[in-house]
Every structure is written in C-alpha cells, then in structure tokens.
Design an enzyme around this catalytic site. Sequence first.
Site, short mmCIF file in Angstrom:
data_model
loop_
_atom_site.label_atom_id
_atom_site.label_comp_id
_atom_site.label_asym_id
_atom_site.label_seq_id
_atom_site.Cartn_x
_atom_site.Cartn_y
_atom_site.Cartn_z
N GLY A 1 0.93 -1.08 0.08
CA GLY A 1 0.41 -0.03 -0.06
C GLY A 1 0.93 1.04 0.06
O GLY A 1 0.20 2.28 0.76
N ALA B 1 8.12 14.72 -6.12
CA ALA B 1 8.01 15.56 -7.47
C ALA B 1 7.58 14.74 -8.56
O ALA B 1 7.95 13.51 -8.88
CB ALA B 1 9.71 16.13 -7.94
N LYS C 1 4.82 22.63 -10.11
CA LYS C 1 5.99 22.39 -10.72
C LYS C 1 5.87 22.55 -12.07
O LYS C 1 5.26 22.04 -12.80
CB LYS C 1 6.39 20.95 -10.30
CG LYS C 1 7.52 20.44 -10.91
CD LYS C 1 8.12 19.12 -10.68
CE LYS C 1 9.32 18.72 -11.39
NZ LYS C 1 9.67 17.30 -11.44
N ILE D 1 6.98 7.75 -10.13
CA ILE D 1 5.64 7.68 -9.73
C ILE D 1 4.91 7.63 -11.35
O ILE D 1 3.86 6.96 -11.70
CB ILE D 1 5.08 8.95 -9.07
CG1 ILE D 1 5.43 8.73 -7.58
CG2 ILE D 1 3.53 9.11 -9.21
CD1 ILE D 1 5.08 10.16 -6.73
N THR E 1 10.44 10.40 -12.64
CA THR E 1 9.71 9.58 -13.20
C THR E 1 9.27 8.39 -12.74
O THR E 1 8.27 7.56 -13.13
CB THR E 1 10.81 9.05 -14.56
OG1 THR E 1 12.04 8.87 -13.99
CG2 THR E 1 10.92 10.01 -15.34
C1 LIG Z 1 15.53 8.47 -2.71
C2 LIG Z 1 14.18 8.39 -3.69
C3 LIG Z 1 13.81 9.55 -4.38
C4 LIG Z 1 12.46 9.48 -5.00
N1 LIG Z 1 12.05 10.63 -5.48
C5 LIG Z 1 11.12 10.58 -6.39
C6 LIG Z 1 10.55 11.50 -6.77
O1 LIG Z 1 10.80 12.60 -6.61
N2 LIG Z 1 9.56 11.44 -7.74
C7 LIG Z 1 9.09 10.21 -8.19
O2 LIG Z 1 8.10 9.92 -9.07
N3 LIG Z 1 9.51 9.05 -7.52
C8 LIG Z 1 10.46 9.24 -6.62
N4 LIG Z 1 11.00 8.10 -6.01
C9 LIG Z 1 10.13 6.98 -6.27
C10 LIG Z 1 9.21 6.79 -5.36
O3 LIG Z 1 9.38 6.88 -3.96
C11 LIG Z 1 8.26 5.58 -5.64
O4 LIG Z 1 8.04 5.41 -6.88
C12 LIG Z 1 6.76 5.65 -5.01
O5 LIG Z 1 6.91 5.84 -3.60
C13 LIG Z 1 6.16 4.13 -5.18
O6 LIG Z 1 6.90 3.31 -4.13
P1 LIG Z 1 5.96 2.01 -4.04
O7 LIG Z 1 4.54 2.12 -3.70
O8 LIG Z 1 6.55 1.04 -5.23
O9 LIG Z 1 7.07 1.20 -2.86
P2 LIG Z 1 6.68 1.59 -1.34
O10 LIG Z 1 6.38 2.96 -0.89
O11 LIG Z 1 7.89 0.87 -0.56
O12 LIG Z 1 5.53 0.65 -0.82
C14 LIG Z 1 5.61 -0.72 -0.60
C15 LIG Z 1 4.36 -1.32 0.48
O13 LIG Z 1 4.48 -2.70 0.49
C16 LIG Z 1 4.17 -2.86 1.65
N5 LIG Z 1 4.99 -4.23 2.10
C17 LIG Z 1 6.27 -4.63 1.91
N6 LIG Z 1 6.57 -5.76 2.23
C18 LIG Z 1 5.36 -5.99 2.88
C19 LIG Z 1 4.78 -7.60 3.39
N7 LIG Z 1 5.63 -8.19 3.73
N8 LIG Z 1 3.53 -7.51 3.95
C20 LIG Z 1 2.85 -6.57 3.67
N9 LIG Z 1 2.92 -5.51 3.10
C21 LIG Z 1 4.43 -5.41 2.84
C22 LIG Z 1 4.70 -1.80 2.44
O14 LIG Z 1 4.17 -1.78 3.84
C23 LIG Z 1 4.43 -0.76 1.62
O15 LIG Z 1 2.91 -0.28 1.89
C24 LIG Z 1 12.25 8.23 -5.32
C25 LIG Z 1 12.64 7.18 -4.54
C26 LIG Z 1 13.79 7.13 -3.99
C27 LIG Z 1 14.47 5.81 -3.12
#
Ligand SMILES: Cc1cc2nc3c(=O)[nH]c(=O)nc-3n(C[C@H](O)[C@H](O)[C@H](O)COP(=O)(O)OP(=O)(O)OC[C@H]3O[C@@H](n4cnc5c(N)ncnc54)[C@H](O)[C@@H]3O)c2cc1C
Length: 501
Positions: A13, A50, A78, A340, A338
């Site tokens: 999530g 961003a 932005k 998101i 990029t």
């Molecule tokens: C340093 C950095 C800067 C960034 N800056 C940008 C930006 O400026 N713009 C942009 O577009 N993107 C950026 N990103 C990328 C952005 O953060 C992600 O694309 C976005 O937050 C989506 O992440 P996600 O949902 O894929 O993963 P996460 O936010 O990591 O979500 C993973 C989910 O899985 C769940 N989960 C994991 N393991 C389990 C388990 N065993 N059981 C149940 N649930 C579990 C977690 O609780 C969480 O809810 C950046 C990333 C980094 C590392």
Amino acid sequence: MSDYKLNVVVAGGGTSGWMAAAAISKLLSDKVNVTLIESDEIGRIGVGEATIPPLREFNRLLGIDEQDFMSSINATFKLGIEFNNWGRKDDSYIHSFGVTGRDCWACDFHNFWLKGKNEGIVEDFGQYCVELQAARHKRILGSDQHGVNYAYHLDAGLYAQYLKELALKNNTRRLEGKIVSVNLCEKSCNIKSLSLDDGMLVEGDLFLDCTGFKALLIEGALNVQYEPYGQYLPCDSAIAIQSEISGEPRPYTQAIAHDAGWQWRIPLQTRVGNGLVYCSRHLSDENAEQLLLKNLESRPITESRMFRYKTGRRIEAWKNNCIAIGLASGFLEPVESTSIHIAMSSILRLLRLFPVDKTFSNTLVAEFNQQTKTEMEQIRDFIIMHYNVTERDDSEFWRYCKNMSIPETLKHRLELFQQTAAFPIMEKELFKIDSWIQVMMGQRLVPESYHPIVDLLSKKELEGFFYSILTKVRSSVENMPGHQDFINQYCKSKEAEGLPK
Ligand SMILES: Cc1cc2nc3c(=O)[nH]c(=O)nc-3n(C[C@H](O)[C@H](O)[C@H](O)COP(=O)(O)OP(=O)(O)OC[C@H]3O[C@@H](n4cnc5c(N)ncnc54)[C@H](O)[C@@H]3O)c2cc1C
C-alpha cells in the site's frame, strides 16, 4: 463473459499500490473485486514528491478535483527542474515542461534559434518558452483552462493517504497485515494465495506486486530477475531530510550537482523535501550526510533517512498471474521525477491490456512486457544523458560519467543531434523533443549545424519570427499571478493556514 469478474489482489500500500487500487476499482468497477494488503508496521518508502505533467491526466481519469487534491496534500506547482552545475560547475538551466518557440514541417525551433544565434539576433533559448519564463519569475496560472503545462510537488505520505481514501470509496477492500508467504500452484506456478501473519489466506486471480524494493511476489516467489543499469547510472544511494519552508516556494524542483551525485530541493506548502543522491563508491554515507546538511536552505525538521538502491528493470514485469508495479518492477533514479509516472503508466497499460478472461494469454503478457521494456529504456536513455553530456572532469565520479560507454540507442541520437541538429522522437515517447533539446543544450551539447530550410528566411524575417514569439511569451508570463498568491487563492492547505487538518 458478462459474469466475468476478476479478483485482483494488490500486495503493498505505497503510492503504487494505492494508485493501482484506486484506478482499477474506479475504472473497471463491475469487472473486478480489488483487495489491497498493506502493513503499517513495515510502512512506505516515504519519498517520491516531485511529479511530471501526465499525472494530471491520471487524476482527471479518476475524477479528482485539483483544488481539493492540492490542498489535501500540501502540493505546490512544478513547471520543471532547475539543473545547477551539470554541464559545468556554475552552469544553470531549466528543463521546463513547456514547448520552446514554434517548429515548422521540416525542423524544430532550435534550428531557427541556432541560425539566429550565429546572426546575433536571439535571446537565450529559454526566453522563448512560457513555462520556463514563468518558473524563472515564480509565476503560475494553474487549472486546465490556461494551457500551462505543469505538475506537482506533493507530500508522499499524504498522497498515498489521498489515493487510499479514493480507492476505499470505490469498494477496494483493505487488509492490514504482513505477507509471510506467497503460495504457488504446483502445476502452473501461478500465485494461488498470499498468507498473512495472522493466518489469513488471501486468494486471487491476478496479483499486483507493489511491495516496493522487496519485490516479494515477482522476485521472492517467481524469481524474475533484474537487469541492472548501474554501469550507466552509477548513483546507488540517497539521503533524504525535510526542512522548514524558506520563503516563497519555487515552482520548480532543483537538482544541484555535487562532486559525486546531486541534491534535490522540493518545496511544498508546509516544508521542503531535500535529498542527496550519490555514488557510494565515491562518497561515504557520513560525508554525504554532512554535505546535504551543509547545503540545506533552512532548519531540518526530521532526522535524515538513508536509502540504498539498484537501478534497473524487472526482465518480465508480468509473469504468470503477477504484475510488478512501482519499485518492485524497477527504478531508474529520481533526477527527472519519473518513478510515480512509470507506476502510473504500468497501471494504465494494464487497464488498456486488461485480460478478457482468467487465462492470461502469452501474447497478452508478451505485449505488456515489451511495452514496459521500451518505456523503461527510453526513459533510462534520457536520464543517462544528464550524466554523460557534461564537460565536468573535476572529480572521479564526473570523469566516469563523461567517459562511460552508453547504450547504442542514445549514442546514435546524440551524434545525430551534434552533427545535424535533427533529433528523432519515437511515438509515445515520454520525453518529447523540447525536453531533450533543453537538457542537451543546457549541458552544452550544441549542434554543429542546422537544417538548411532555415536559410530560406531572410534576417529580417527571422527577427520578426523571434520577436513575435518573445512578445507572446512575455505577455503570457506578465499576466500570471505569483506562485504563492495563486496557491493562496486556489489550493492553500489547512496545514499551511495553520488550521487543524
Ligand atoms: C531517494 C528516492 C527519491 C525518490 N524521489 C522520487 C520523486 O521525486 N518522484 C517520483 O516520482 N518518484 C520518486 N521516487 C520513487 C518513489 O518513492 C516510488 O516510486 C513511490 O513511492 C512508489 O513506491 P512503491 O509504492 O512502489 O513502494 P513503497 O512505498 O515501498 O511501498 C511498498 C508497500 O509494500 C508494503 N509491504 C512490503 N512488504 C510487505 C509485506 N511483507 N507484507 C505486507 N506489506 C508489505 C509496504 O508496507 C508498503 O505499503 C524516489 C525514490 C527514492 C528511493
């Protein structure tokens, strides 16, 4: 077919998981049951603030009201990214989201500008772009009616929460718990169910792996490998910290290059998101943290958080009945904001290629994977270009970037541009000609020549052409309110007003 209903299980999530749940449950409501599993104990990555303009399309599709959206998540506008110290130390340019000048059937605006520059009759390239000038003057006219191309800076935590509320309204079922095992069907190797730590078994037809860098399903259970991009994108670490607001928010992100990476500043209505992206081979974590703290414009309000990551892409984003979305499917790096977008684009791709029954044909899966690969490689090349097109040779990191071998696809385009000023853009490519030109020329890659059609215009005609564009750009920008004033009347958040949320 009419009774057909697919049970979609979203594992995770974070931003990706809730974007997927919100979109699928809204747009295919009668055809799906959506269940999302998340673990508050594990939490989200908490960065990703961003964005780029196509997110506005996504929001429209979801029926999101922009003013409500922006005020709920402390968002600002932005208009692009200001790059400092990339081509050379002390260089500064903006990669804006706008169109620069006017093109013609044979060639793009920069060809006219190059000739104008030779003749001494042009202003800086950026003077011919509304969004870029609006950014420089800290002005904005938001909403869809005004034709300005913009995106948002947003609070990642509040954004996931906003999407969550939307998905729950659209009947997404949320389960709290840790996924402790992924159970496969012995015969097909499809995912049958996920076991949670409280013993619950969650079954489904289609599983979306949105578990972030953990990639619990696609890698943990299905063993799909990762193609690393580390040889082209050498940064592998980041430190993030939030600081107090310092003056009026800039309507653009800042990306400030340092000796072994770069620093971001993302202004929200209530605080500034800061971070340093760096290469651990060339900078220790301790020195990275000190460098970031030294370069904050305002007092920190959180502890710093460290991230280690591997740039690259999942070789098959869709395998059997599992699709990886978000960080589970790959990560480039945040310099062009990029990630998101890539998650959003995977979700839209899934909606366009949505399975018509519960057997997912190999052809359908192959199409999805091919489109995903193409998109990742195109964006990857654009990002590599930021590091490779540089005159910097003042540190080991920059010498590596300047001299590294780059993908043939990119090499060809850069050479073509340098020799002829032509730059081919593929259909559906995310970054269009305006983006490429602003970054290439911003980093001092200037073509040796320009398209011969430009010589058909006399100097006087060229002067008239530039003057008409310049006048239009200037009057558009003069008529825009200041960024802060516009936020105040359009989307000021309760938190920014000092009111309870
Ligand atoms: C340093 C950095 C800067 C960034 N800056 C940008 C930006 O400026 N713009 C942009 O577009 N993107 C950026 N990103 C990328 C952005 O953060 C992600 O694309 C976005 O937050 C989506 O992440 P996600 O949902 O894929 O993963 P996460 O936010 O990591 O979500 C993973 C989910 O899985 C769940 N989960 C994991 N393991 C389990 C388990 N065993 N059981 C149940 N649930 C579990 C977690 O609780 C969480 O809810 C950046 C990333 C980094 C590392």
